[in-house]
Design an enzyme around this catalytic site. Structure first.
Site, PDB file in Angstrom:
ATOM      1  N   ARG A  45      36.559  37.338  47.081  1.00 32.90           N
ATOM      2  CA  ARG A  45      37.341  38.512  46.677  1.00 32.90           C
ATOM      3  C   ARG A  45      36.938  39.775  47.444  1.00 32.90           C
ATOM      4  O   ARG A  45      37.784  40.621  47.771  1.00 32.90           O
ATOM      5  CB  ARG A  45      37.179  38.738  45.174  1.00 32.90           C
ATOM      6  N   ASN A  77      38.343  48.023  41.773  1.00 38.26           N
ATOM      7  CA  ASN A  77      36.981  47.631  42.152  1.00 38.26           C
ATOM      8  C   ASN A  77      35.935  47.917  41.077  1.00 38.26           C
ATOM      9  O   ASN A  77      35.000  47.123  40.887  1.00 38.26           O
ATOM     10  CB  ASN A  77      36.567  48.370  43.438  1.00 38.26           C
ATOM     11  N   HIS A 176      42.312  32.154  43.152  1.00 36.38           N
ATOM     12  CA  HIS A 176      42.079  32.255  41.704  1.00 36.38           C
ATOM     13  C   HIS A 176      41.800  30.879  41.090  1.00 36.38           C
ATOM     14  O   HIS A 176      41.752  30.747  39.877  1.00 36.38           O
ATOM     15  CB  HIS A 176      43.263  32.938  41.008  1.00 36.38           C
TER      16      HIS A 176
HETATM   17  C1  HEM Z   1      48.225  38.479  44.758  1.00 34.12           C
HETATM   18  C2  HEM Z   1      47.709  39.557  44.227  1.00 34.12           C
HETATM   19  C3  HEM Z   1      46.413  39.563  43.497  1.00 34.12           C
HETATM   20  C4  HEM Z   1      46.174  40.169  42.312  1.00 34.12           C
HETATM   21  C5  HEM Z   1      47.170  40.978  41.484  1.00 34.12           C
HETATM   22  C6  HEM Z   1      44.804  39.885  41.955  1.00 34.12           C
HETATM   23  C7  HEM Z   1      44.190  40.369  40.817  1.00 34.12           C
HETATM   24  C8  HEM Z   1      42.943  39.969  40.387  1.00 34.12           C
HETATM   25  C9  HEM Z   1      42.349  40.374  39.152  1.00 34.12           C
HETATM   26  C10 HEM Z   1      42.968  41.326  38.148  1.00 34.12           C
HETATM   27  C11 HEM Z   1      41.162  39.729  39.044  1.00 34.12           C
HETATM   28  C12 HEM Z   1      40.169  39.851  37.886  1.00 34.12           C
HETATM   29  C13 HEM Z   1      39.377  41.115  38.078  1.00 34.12           C
HETATM   30  C14 HEM Z   1      38.710  41.579  36.803  1.00 34.12           C
HETATM   31  O1  HEM Z   1      39.280  41.421  35.726  1.00 34.12           O
HETATM   32  O2  HEM Z   1      37.590  42.130  36.909  1.00 34.12           O
HETATM   33  C15 HEM Z   1      40.980  38.944  40.233  1.00 34.12           C
HETATM   34  C16 HEM Z   1      39.885  38.156  40.499  1.00 34.12           C
HETATM   35  C17 HEM Z   1      39.721  37.450  41.665  1.00 34.12           C
HETATM   36  N1  HEM Z   1      40.540  37.505  42.768  1.00 34.12           N
HETATM   37 FE1  HEM Z   1      42.399  38.259  42.825  1.00 34.12          FE
HETATM   38  N2  HEM Z   1      44.242  39.117  42.925  1.00 34.12           N
HETATM   39  C18 HEM Z   1      45.178  38.900  43.887  1.00 34.12           C
HETATM   40  C19 HEM Z   1      44.984  38.221  45.081  1.00 34.12           C
HETATM   41  C20 HEM Z   1      43.790  37.697  45.481  1.00 34.12           C
HETATM   42  C21 HEM Z   1      43.494  37.246  46.811  1.00 34.12           C
HETATM   43  C22 HEM Z   1      44.467  37.336  47.984  1.00 34.12           C
HETATM   44  C23 HEM Z   1      42.221  36.772  46.801  1.00 34.12           C
HETATM   45  C24 HEM Z   1      41.401  36.184  47.922  1.00 34.12           C
HETATM   46  C25 HEM Z   1      41.912  35.691  49.026  1.00 34.12           C
HETATM   47  C26 HEM Z   1      41.724  36.931  45.452  1.00 34.12           C
HETATM   48  C27 HEM Z   1      40.495  36.501  45.004  1.00 34.12           C
HETATM   49  C28 HEM Z   1      40.016  36.683  43.712  1.00 34.12           C
HETATM   50  C29 HEM Z   1      38.826  36.026  43.203  1.00 34.12           C
HETATM   51  C30 HEM Z   1      38.018  34.982  43.927  1.00 34.12           C
HETATM   52  C31 HEM Z   1      38.629  36.533  41.916  1.00 34.12           C
HETATM   53  C32 HEM Z   1      37.454  36.226  40.979  1.00 34.12           C
HETATM   54  C33 HEM Z   1      36.275  37.109  41.377  1.00 34.12           C
HETATM   55  C34 HEM Z   1      35.023  36.974  40.553  1.00 34.12           C
HETATM   56  O3  HEM Z   1      34.914  36.121  39.673  1.00 34.12           O
HETATM   57  O4  HEM Z   1      34.105  37.762  40.816  1.00 34.12           O
HETATM   58  N3  HEM Z   1      42.686  37.517  44.695  1.00 34.12           N
HETATM   59  N4  HEM Z   1      42.087  39.105  41.035  1.00 34.12           N
END
Ligand code: HEM
Ligand code: CA
Ligand code: CA
Length: 303
Positions: A45, A77, A176
């Site tokens: 992420r 962030n 995800h």
């Molecule tokens: C398509 C639009 C996207 C949205 C709206 C989105 C939104 C989010 C949100 C809201 C979370 C949870 C954050 C939290 O509640 O603290 C999250 C977690 C995450 N996102 Fe996305 N995301 C998107 C695309 C991506 C992309 C393109 C990647 C990587 C290539 C990605 C990788 C991750 C990962 C791996 C997590 C988990 C991180 C952790 O556990 O520390 N996301 N994302």
């Protein structure tokens, strides 16, 4: 507006100047993930949140100071993005092997790849040669990163504006398949939406109270089946209306991306190959090259 260049990045950029780069990075990533599986997701992420904000330039790594506000406190962030200590540890190992040579932006790109592989996902050759920004932008981070409240058209637009296709959107969202989200990110979905499996919503409600401000930081896995395994289960969940985030379920909600989600749910190898394509394209977003930027000594501050 297309901001990708057919970049001057190359997979062999450090082959003479830092031949042991990859062997310096990988054990640090490995030991961080051994300590905490989730860290692999967090490092993937971090790369996304760097690249979508003024390109893959290490801007997200800069700490705030009394005279400078960077991206760490941006809404997408703050209390959410993590892995900075691991990047510091990798940078130390890399500086030991090749002092002053490798950018922090490239370290983030390699860490994302290594994390993906360690969690069971595909591998690829990482393009390198990015340099580190001397600035960062809070407003660009607030405006450039998609929130989970976005609908499909908004998601497609924000990806397209960076030269990433609708297929890249779906493939990259497949990350995800690992990691966690906070209650504040999925509360509205589990209480108010109808395109969600009712048993799944009920389970998630038990640890995410309906009242705003209560339990906001309680975590739930983005992939209810295999949250520490990089696989195609995320897409199978979407077919069953078990996407955790509103934005996840938008990818399978009767629209133009349904067929892509079906394809990935039926073929992990197609998902993996499109994910690699997407990660390489994302890594090409407006890098600083040549004499632009700098090679930071400490990833948290400009030299
Ligand atoms: C398509 C639009 C996207 C949205 C709206 C989105 C939104 C989010 C949100 C809201 C979370 C949870 C954050 C939290 O509640 O603290 C999250 C977690 C995450 N996102 Fe996305 N995301 C998107 C695309 C991506 C992309 C393109 C990647 C990587 C290539 C990605 C990788 C991750 C990962 C791996 C997590 C988990 C991180 C952790 O556990 O520390 N996301 N994302
Ligand atoms: Ca950036
Ligand atoms: Ca998984």
């Amino acid at each position: 507006e297309i901001t990708t260049t057919d970049s001057q990045l190359s997979t062999n950029f450090y082959s003479k100047s830092c031949p042991n780069l990859f062997s310096a990075v990988k054990p640090v990533v490995k030991s961080a993930i051994n300590k905490e599986k989730r860290m692999g997701a967090s490092l993937v992420r971090l790369f996304f949140h760097d690249c979508f904000v003024n390109g893959c330039d290490g801007s997200i790594l800069l700490d705030d100071t009394s005279s400078f506000t960077g991206e760490k406190t941006a809404i997408p962030n703050r209390d959410s993005v993590r892995g900075f200590e691991v990047i510091d540890d990798i940078k130390s190992a890399v500086e030991k092997a090749c002092p002053g040579v490798v950018s922090c932006a490239d370290i983030v790109a390699i860490a994302a790849r290594d994390s993906t592989v360690i969690l069971g996902g595909p591998t690829w050759n990482v393009k390198l040669g990015r340099r580190d920004a001397k600035t960062a932008s809070l407003s660009a981070a607030n405006n450039g990163l998609p929130p989970a409240t976005f609908n499909l058209n908004q998601l497609i637009s924000i990806f397209n504006a960076l030269g990433l296709s609708t297929r890249d959107l779906v493939a990259l969202s497949g990350s995800h398949t690992v990691g966690q989200g906070r209650c504040i990110s999925f509360r509205a979905r589990i209480y108010n939406e109808t395109n969600i499996d009712s048993g799944f919503a009920k389970t998630r409600r038990s640890k995410c109270p309906s009242t705003n401000g209560t339990g906001d930081n309680n975590l739930a896995p983005l992939d209810l089946q295999t949250p520490t395994r990089f696989d195609n289960k995320y897409f199978k969940n979407l077919l069953n209306q078990k996407g955790l985030l509103h934005s996840d379920q938008q990818l399978f909600n009767g629209g133009s991306t349904d067929s892509i989600v079906r394809t990935y749910s039926n073929s992990q190898s197609t998902f993996f190959s499109d994910f690699v394509t997407g990660m390489i394209k994302m890594g090409d977003i407006s890098p600083l090259t040549g004499s632009k930027g700098e090679i930071r000594k400490n990833c948290r501050r400009v030299n």
